[in-house]
Design an enzyme around this catalytic site. Structure first.
Site, PDB file in Angstrom:
ATOM      1  N   ARG A 202      61.709  30.385  79.483  1.00  0.00           N
ATOM      2  CA  ARG A 202      60.207  30.157  79.765  1.00  0.00           C
ATOM      3  C   ARG A 202      59.466  30.636  78.947  1.00  0.00           C
ATOM      4  O   ARG A 202      59.379  31.789  78.432  1.00  0.00           O
ATOM      5  CB  ARG A 202      60.304  30.537  81.407  1.00  0.00           C
ATOM      6  CG  ARG A 202      61.057  29.621  82.246  1.00  0.00           C
ATOM      7  CD  ARG A 202      60.483  28.174  82.452  1.00  0.00           C
ATOM      8  NE  ARG A 202      60.840  27.417  83.387  1.00  0.00           N
ATOM      9  CZ  ARG A 202      61.807  26.416  83.395  1.00  0.00           C
ATOM     10  NH1 ARG A 202      62.322  26.342  81.889  1.00  0.00           N
ATOM     11  NH2 ARG A 202      62.299  25.931  84.175  1.00  0.00           N
ATOM     12  N   GLU A 231      52.080  25.301  77.951  1.00  0.00           N
ATOM     13  CA  GLU A 231      52.727  23.784  77.608  1.00  0.00           C
ATOM     14  C   GLU A 231      51.856  22.950  78.364  1.00  0.00           C
ATOM     15  O   GLU A 231      51.663  22.991  79.505  1.00  0.00           O
ATOM     16  CB  GLU A 231      54.115  23.683  77.820  1.00  0.00           C
ATOM     17  CG  GLU A 231      54.995  24.694  76.983  1.00  0.00           C
ATOM     18  CD  GLU A 231      56.558  24.353  77.313  1.00  0.00           C
ATOM     19  OE1 GLU A 231      57.091  23.706  78.122  1.00  0.00           O
ATOM     20  OE2 GLU A 231      57.307  25.183  76.968  1.00  0.00           O
ATOM     21  N   HIS A 248      60.332  22.056  74.129  1.00  0.00           N
ATOM     22  CA  HIS A 248      61.048  22.217  75.271  1.00  0.00           C
ATOM     23  C   HIS A 248      62.280  21.438  75.487  1.00  0.00           C
ATOM     24  O   HIS A 248      61.964  20.897  76.657  1.00  0.00           O
ATOM     25  CB  HIS A 248      59.894  22.316  76.496  1.00  0.00           C
ATOM     26  CG  HIS A 248      60.418  23.137  77.789  1.00  0.00           C
ATOM     27  ND1 HIS A 248      59.406  23.647  78.752  1.00  0.00           N
ATOM     28  CD2 HIS A 248      61.670  23.372  78.262  1.00  0.00           C
ATOM     29  CE1 HIS A 248      60.391  24.105  79.471  1.00  0.00           C
ATOM     30  NE2 HIS A 248      61.543  23.951  79.234  1.00  0.00           N
TER      31      HIS A 248
END
Length: 379
Positions: A202, A231, A248
């Protein structure tokens, strides 16, 4: 039964239309109006599932086709008796292969190094088992585990002293072991010269501003980021400083995403006491043209692994697409956040190593077994 789902979940109609009427929306822009009449909500990590989204709706089951659950307001869901389910471990293998691909591209032989893992759950735990099976010295930091569960547990300081550090912790903001900004200025300053830092967990587990400051001051560190803070509007300055950057997608193998779909489908079937009738095995045929080649078997096993990994997964292409998107944003052609999401939405179909076979004639059985730990079928 009405089912609202993220449009980017693979085979979502093939699985869930057997249970009800499926309507798909973009996950990041999902609104309360979209789910008002739904009985079931199926999401990914880009959708914040909370009171603002669900209050006043009929939703009684929420499934997220992801390992992480920090985008779900679990307390609110529990308080309102809304059953929720995730897909633990669904893309763990995909993320582990991302780590191997990054190291292979950077020409970092992981065999002789001291390897640190932060977070040894589904992903970090699988990486740990693979590395140990390959004879690597591994040190792990995970305050939620005991030495009986992992004999190679160490302090955070010891792990930060390793040659390679790979981060796989979920984002936890409270409780006895919060992971938010686990690595800040102080921790990043402890990294040894030439260290490799990979974050595929994360984004906010690393203070991204602190990381930018450190990388601005130090050019010796080698950083790979698949996750960012925040993000999708990441720091383009930070992207410019890392050796590999991606949007990601470490866990975005087709196999991993399919696992997530199937796991949540099975959970929904169980919730409604329905026998599952769909499966990956029935819906997805074996991969055709799955033979890999090794041109020179006299190379080291690491060099052979580099060749095989590149044939399956070109991680540089992920990096290039993200940097091209950043350049377009800087030129005023697109909004970067939208471009970031589009890279995820239109991500190429990446298959995992276990789908491929390689014919090897002259390498040792020990080297074959080493390659098979990566997942390749060696014959």
């Amino acid at each position: 039964m009405k089912i609202v789902a993220d449009e980017n979940i693979p085979l979502v109609n093939e699985f869930f239309s057997r249970l009800g009427e499926v309507t798909c929306f973009p996950g990041r822009s999902l609104t309360a109006a979209d789910v008002q009449d739904a009985d079931v909500l199926i999401v990914r990590s880009v959708t914040k599932v909370n009171e603002a989204l669900l209050s006043g709706s009929k939703v009684k089951f929420v499934g997220t086709c992801t390992i992480g659950v920090d985008h779900l307001d679990q307390a609110w869901l529990d308080a309102h008796r809304t059953r929720w389910s995730s897909a633990p471990g669904c893309n763990a293998n995909s993320v582990v292969e991302f780590v191997y691909a990054a190291l292979a591209h950077l020409n970092i032989n992981w065999l002789p190094v001291k390897f640190g893992i932060i977070g040894c759950g589904n992903v970090g735990g699988l990486l740990y088992k693979r590395l140990k099976a390959q004879g690597v010295e591994v040190h792990c930091y995970d305050p939620n585990l005991s030495l009986s569960q992992n004999p190679d547990l160490a302090s955070l300081e010891d792990v930060l002293a390793c040659d390679v550090i790979s981060m796989h912790t979920p984002l936890v903001v409270d409780g006895p072991h919060p992971s938010f900004h686990l690595l800040g200025h102080k921790e990043l300053a402890q990294l040894k010269s030439g260290a490799v830092l990979i974050n595929a967990g994360r984004g906010a587990v690393i203070d991204n501003q602190a990381l930018l400051d450190v990388l601005t001051a130090r050019t010796d560190l080698r950083v790979v980021l698949d996750v960012w803070e925040p993000e999708p509007d990441i720091s383009l300055e930070l992207l410019d400083k890392v050796l590999l950057g991606s949007p990601h997608i470490a866990g975005y193998s087709y196999d991993g995403k399919l696992n997530g779909t199937e796991i949540v489908y099975q959970a929904l079937c169980k919730h409604f006491d329905v026998l599952p009738k769909a499966s990956i095995a029935a819906l997805v045929p074996p991969l055709a043209n799955n033979q890999l080649r090794v041109d020179d078997e006299s190379k080291t096993v690491f060099e052979i692994a580099q060749s095989l990994i590149k044939q399956v997964y070109d991680i540089v292409a992920d990096d290039s697409r993200l940097r091209e998107t950043a350049q377009k944003a800087l030129n005023g052609e697109i909004k970067f956040g939208e471009g970031f999401d589009n890279l995820r939405k239109h991500y190429p179909k990446r298959r995992e190593f276990h789908n491929y076979r390689v014919h090897l004639e002259s390498i040792s059985e020990a080297d074959k077994q080493w390659l098979q730990v990566l997942g390749f079928h060696c014959v």
